[in-house]
Design a protein around this motif. Structure first.
Motif, PDB file in Angstrom:
ATOM      1  N   GLN A 319      21.467 -16.834   2.428  1.00 43.74           N
ATOM      2  CA  GLN A 319      22.747 -16.205   2.761  1.00 43.74           C
ATOM      3  C   GLN A 319      22.782 -14.753   2.292  1.00 43.74           C
ATOM      4  N   GLN A 320      22.265 -14.523   1.081  1.00 44.88           N
ATOM      5  CA  GLN A 320      22.240 -13.155   0.575  1.00 44.88           C
ATOM      6  C   GLN A 320      21.364 -12.265   1.441  1.00 44.88           C
ATOM      7  N   GLN A 321      20.207 -12.789   1.851  1.00 43.86           N
ATOM      8  CA  GLN A 321      19.328 -12.012   2.719  1.00 43.86           C
ATOM      9  C   GLN A 321      19.986 -11.750   4.075  1.00 43.86           C
ATOM     10  N   ASN A 322      20.688 -12.763   4.600  1.00 41.86           N
ATOM     11  CA  ASN A 322      21.385 -12.571   5.875  1.00 41.86           C
ATOM     12  C   ASN A 322      22.476 -11.514   5.752  1.00 41.86           C
ATOM     13  N   ALA A 323      23.202 -11.548   4.609  1.00 45.68           N
ATOM     14  CA  ALA A 323      24.254 -10.549   4.401  1.00 45.68           C
ATOM     15  C   ALA A 323      23.653  -9.145   4.319  1.00 45.68           C
ATOM     16  N   GLU A 324      22.516  -9.033   3.616  1.00 47.28           N
ATOM     17  CA  GLU A 324      21.869  -7.726   3.532  1.00 47.28           C
ATOM     18  C   GLU A 324      21.376  -7.259   4.897  1.00 47.28           C
ATOM     19  N   MET A 325      20.816  -8.182   5.676  1.00 50.73           N
ATOM     20  CA  MET A 325      20.350  -7.822   7.011  1.00 50.73           C
ATOM     21  C   MET A 325      21.521  -7.430   7.905  1.00 50.73           C
ATOM     22  N   ARG A 326      22.650  -8.154   7.766  1.00 46.07           N
ATOM     23  CA  ARG A 326      23.822  -7.819   8.568  1.00 46.07           C
ATOM     24  C   ARG A 326      24.370  -6.439   8.188  1.00 46.07           C
ATOM     25  N   ALA A 327      24.367  -6.158   6.865  1.00 46.93           N
ATOM     26  CA  ALA A 327      24.829  -4.847   6.417  1.00 46.93           C
ATOM     27  C   ALA A 327      23.920  -3.739   6.954  1.00 46.93           C
ATOM     28  N   LEU A 328      22.605  -3.998   6.925  1.00 44.78           N
ATOM     29  CA  LEU A 328      21.679  -3.015   7.478  1.00 44.78           C
ATOM     30  C   LEU A 328      21.886  -2.831   8.979  1.00 44.78           C
ATOM     31  N   ALA A 329      22.131  -3.945   9.662  1.00 46.48           N
ATOM     32  CA  ALA A 329      22.358  -3.859  11.103  1.00 46.48           C
ATOM     33  C   ALA A 329      23.633  -3.082  11.413  1.00 46.48           C
ATOM     34  N   GLU A 330      24.683  -3.338  10.634  1.00 45.90           N
ATOM     35  CA  GLU A 330      25.935  -2.613  10.853  1.00 45.90           C
ATOM     36  C   GLU A 330      25.762  -1.128  10.572  1.00 45.90           C
ATOM     37  N   ALA A 331      25.027  -0.832   9.493  1.00 43.92           N
ATOM     38  CA  ALA A 331      24.768   0.575   9.192  1.00 43.92           C
ATOM     39  C   ALA A 331      23.965   1.236  10.309  1.00 43.92           C
ATOM     40  N   GLY A 332      22.980   0.504  10.830  1.00 45.12           N
ATOM     41  CA  GLY A 332      22.196   1.034  11.933  1.00 45.12           C
ATOM     42  C   GLY A 332      23.027   1.221  13.191  1.00 45.12           C
ATOM     43  N   PHE A 333      23.972   0.273  13.424  1.00 42.26           N
ATOM     44  CA  PHE A 333      24.838   0.391  14.601  1.00 42.26           C
ATOM     45  C   PHE A 333      25.739   1.615  14.483  1.00 42.26           C
ATOM     46  N   GLU A 334      26.318   1.792  13.309  1.00 44.93           N
ATOM     47  CA  GLU A 334      27.174   2.964  13.111  1.00 44.93           C
ATOM     48  C   GLU A 334      26.384   4.261  13.247  1.00 44.93           C
ATOM     49  N   GLN A 335      25.180   4.247  12.722  1.00 46.36           N
ATOM     50  CA  GLN A 335      24.344   5.439  12.847  1.00 46.36           C
ATOM     51  C   GLN A 335      24.011   5.711  14.305  1.00 46.36           C
ATOM     52  N   ASN A 336      23.747   4.624  15.038  1.00 44.76           N
ATOM     53  CA  ASN A 336      23.429   4.780  16.462  1.00 44.76           C
ATOM     54  C   ASN A 336      24.623   5.331  17.236  1.00 44.76           C
ATOM     55  N   GLU A 337      25.842   4.896  16.870  1.00 45.84           N
ATOM     56  CA  GLU A 337      27.025   5.416  17.533  1.00 45.84           C
ATOM     57  C   GLU A 337      27.185   6.914  17.297  1.00 45.84           C
ATOM     58  N   GLU A 338      26.927   7.309  16.053  1.00 47.59           N
ATOM     59  CA  GLU A 338      27.035   8.736  15.752  1.00 47.59           C
ATOM     60  C   GLU A 338      25.995   9.537  16.521  1.00 47.59           C
ATOM     61  N   ILE A 339      24.791   8.964  16.610  1.00 45.89           N
ATOM     62  CA  ILE A 339      23.720   9.660  17.353  1.00 45.89           C
ATOM     63  C   ILE A 339      24.101   9.795  18.818  1.00 45.89           C
ATOM     64  N   LYS A 340      24.726   8.744  19.392  1.00 46.37           N
ATOM     65  CA  LYS A 340      25.135   8.820  20.803  1.00 46.37           C
ATOM     66  C   LYS A 340      26.190   9.904  21.010  1.00 46.37           C
ATOM     67  N   LYS A 341      27.130  10.013  20.086  1.00 42.96           N
ATOM     68  CA  LYS A 341      28.153  11.051  20.218  1.00 42.96           C
ATOM     69  C   LYS A 341      27.532  12.445  20.158  1.00 42.96           C
ATOM     70  N   ILE A 342      26.650  12.603  19.173  1.00 38.72           N
ATOM     71  CA  ILE A 342      26.001  13.905  19.036  1.00 38.72           C
ATOM     72  C   ILE A 342      25.174  14.223  20.279  1.00 38.72           C
ATOM     73  N   SER A 343      24.464  13.216  20.778  1.00 37.22           N
ATOM     74  CA  SER A 343      23.626  13.418  21.968  1.00 37.22           C
ATOM     75  C   SER A 343      24.495  13.740  23.185  1.00 37.22           C
ATOM     76  N   SER A 344      25.641  13.073  23.294  1.00 35.65           N
ATOM     77  CA  SER A 344      26.533  13.322  24.441  1.00 35.65           C
ATOM     78  C   SER A 344      27.056  14.749  24.424  1.00 35.65           C
ATOM     79  N   TRP A 345      27.548  15.206  23.305  1.00 32.79           N
ATOM     80  CA  TRP A 345      28.056  16.571  23.219  1.00 32.79           C
ATOM     81  C   TRP A 345      26.927  17.586  23.414  1.00 32.79           C
ATOM     82  N   ALA A 346      25.766  17.236  22.922  1.00 32.72           N
ATOM     83  CA  ALA A 346      24.631  18.145  23.135  1.00 32.72           C
ATOM     84  C   ALA A 346      24.311  18.271  24.615  1.00 32.72           C
ATOM     85  N   ALA A 347      24.378  17.154  25.357  1.00 32.97           N
ATOM     86  CA  ALA A 347      24.115  17.193  26.804  1.00 32.97           C
ATOM     87  C   ALA A 347      25.195  17.964  27.545  1.00 32.97           C
TER      88      ALA A 347
END
Length: 399
Positions: A319-347
């Motif tokens: 469970q602890q490993q799953n929680a850590e993986m979920r936290a990493l996934a959420e952090a990666g998702f948020e980072q990906n959203e920010e990258i998409k916004k930056i990429s969109s404005w750049a385009a």
């Protein structure tokens, strides 16, 4: 008693006939030859001993401790095995109690020759590392016990091994390891002569009782360890898995020490009843059997509890490993959203930059360079491209 005296007196002549009758078994014949001395050892006058005799330090390695009893009272403390043999022959109603700790092969062979111990039992006593068992060789009982003690400082269980030979007028203990404390057993029996005068069977009972009583502190210590482990598991201690594994290994050894004792004691009680052993001694033995049964059940419960704790710990770790993986996934998702916004404005910003860059080049001859509608057309083109890109990215939830 008299039968053993006659057997002792005629031992040398019977040894050859035994070797001949067992000639088909090479191993036994070798042992028979080894157990038959070439000549009886000369008797030695007893060494002067203080009165009262000094207590027996049974825990001293490779030291013989012997005493001769009559009617439950110590009458002699021989200094050597040879003195013990001689005084026992001279005492028709005596009982010898000989204690050995990590004995040498010569000492065991001397005892085997004097008391006609079976070669297989002597071999087991020499090699040690035996499972608990009860065997009868003629009028001699051979008992193997596994003693245990709990080491508070190390929080672990230490196991010892004890071999006991019980004959008509002798008890021989061969101890491998620190437990049990046989000097305490001897003192207890000497303090209760009415029990000691019941004979070698009473000494065997006292030894069994001491070994079984030694299990109680171990059970208590293991219970405390399990309680601590449960706390560590839910606290998330990363070292708890190793502790569970080590304690489980100790419980396997503890189970091997206690479980065979249940059947052994029932067989011993049946033998006591068959051979007419004192009824009070039979009651004492039944009490020891009850304690062994209770201890064996507790050990079985400990093993099951440790198995359950290990399962719970594995679940919590997962469970602890799953929680850590979920936290990493959420952090990666948020980072990906920010990258998409930056990429969109750049385009979006790239389109007017491109148009402006083209028309900012310093050339005299360029298409539409002198066109009246060139500037509005460029502005409108940039606005259309940026608006189109914004709408597309907005529909894709990139903005």
């Amino acid at each position: 008693m008299s039968e053993r005296r006659a057997r002792s007196a005629s031992k040398d002549t019977r040894g050859d006939s035994k070797n001949a009758s067992n000639g088909k078994d090479a191993r036994k014949s070798v042992w028979r030859r080894a157990l038959t001395p070439p000549a009886a050892p000369p008797a030695r006058p007893p060494s002067p001993r203080p009165d009262p005799p000094a207590p027996d330090p049974d825990d001293a390695g490779s030291v013989v401790q012997a005493a001769l009893y009559r009617d439950g009272v110590r009458v002699s403390t021989p200094a050597t095995l040879a003195d013990t043999f001689r005084e026992l022959r001279d005492e028709p109603d005596g009982v010898a109690w000989i204690g050995l700790a990590r004995p040498t092969e010569a000492e065991l062979l001397s005892l085997a020759a004097e008391f006609d111990l079976h070669p297989l039992a002597v071999e087991d006593a020499m090699e040690a590392h035996q499972r608990p068992k009860l065997e009868r060789y003629g009028d001699t009982l051979f008992v193997v016990l596994r003693a245990a003690r709990y080491l508070d400082a190390l929080e672990e269980v230490d196991f010892g091994e004890l071999h006991v030979f019980v004959g008509p007028d002798f008890v021989i203990t061969v101890r491998h390891g620190a437990a049990p404390d046989l000097s305490a057993v001897r003192r207890r029996m000497e303090d209760t002569p009415e029990l000691l005068k019941l004979g070698p069977e009473a000494v065997l009972y006292a030894i069994l009782d001491s070994v079984v009583d030694g299990y109680l502190p171990v059970v208590s210590g293991v219970q405390n360890d399990i309680d601590e482990i449960e706390t560590e598991v839910f606290r998330g201690d990363p070292r708890v898995s190793r502790r569970i594994y080590e304690l489980s290994r100790e419980m396997v050894e503890f189970q091997r020490a206690t479980r065979p004792l249940v059947g052994m004691l029932h067989a011993l009680m049946a033998g006591f009843a068959k051979y007419g052993t004192d009824e009070e001694l039979q009651r004492y033995l039944r009490d020891v059997a009850d304690h062994v049964t209770h201890t064996s059940e507790r050990v079985d419960g400990f093993r099951q509890a440790l198995t359950d704790i290990l399962t719970v710990n594995a679940t919590l770790v997962t469970q602890q490993q799953n929680a850590e993986m979920r936290a990493l996934a959420e952090a990666g998702f948020e980072q990906n959203e920010e990258i998409k916004k930056i990429s969109s404005w750049a385009a979006i910003l790239f389109a007017p930059t491109l148009v402006g860059t083209i028309y900012g080049m310093n050339f005299d001859r360029m298409p539409e360079l002198h066109w009246v509608l060139g500037y509005p057309f460029a502005i409108v083109l940039m606005a259309v491209v940026c608006t189109s890109l914004y709408v597309i990215f907005k529909r894709k939830d990139w903005l």
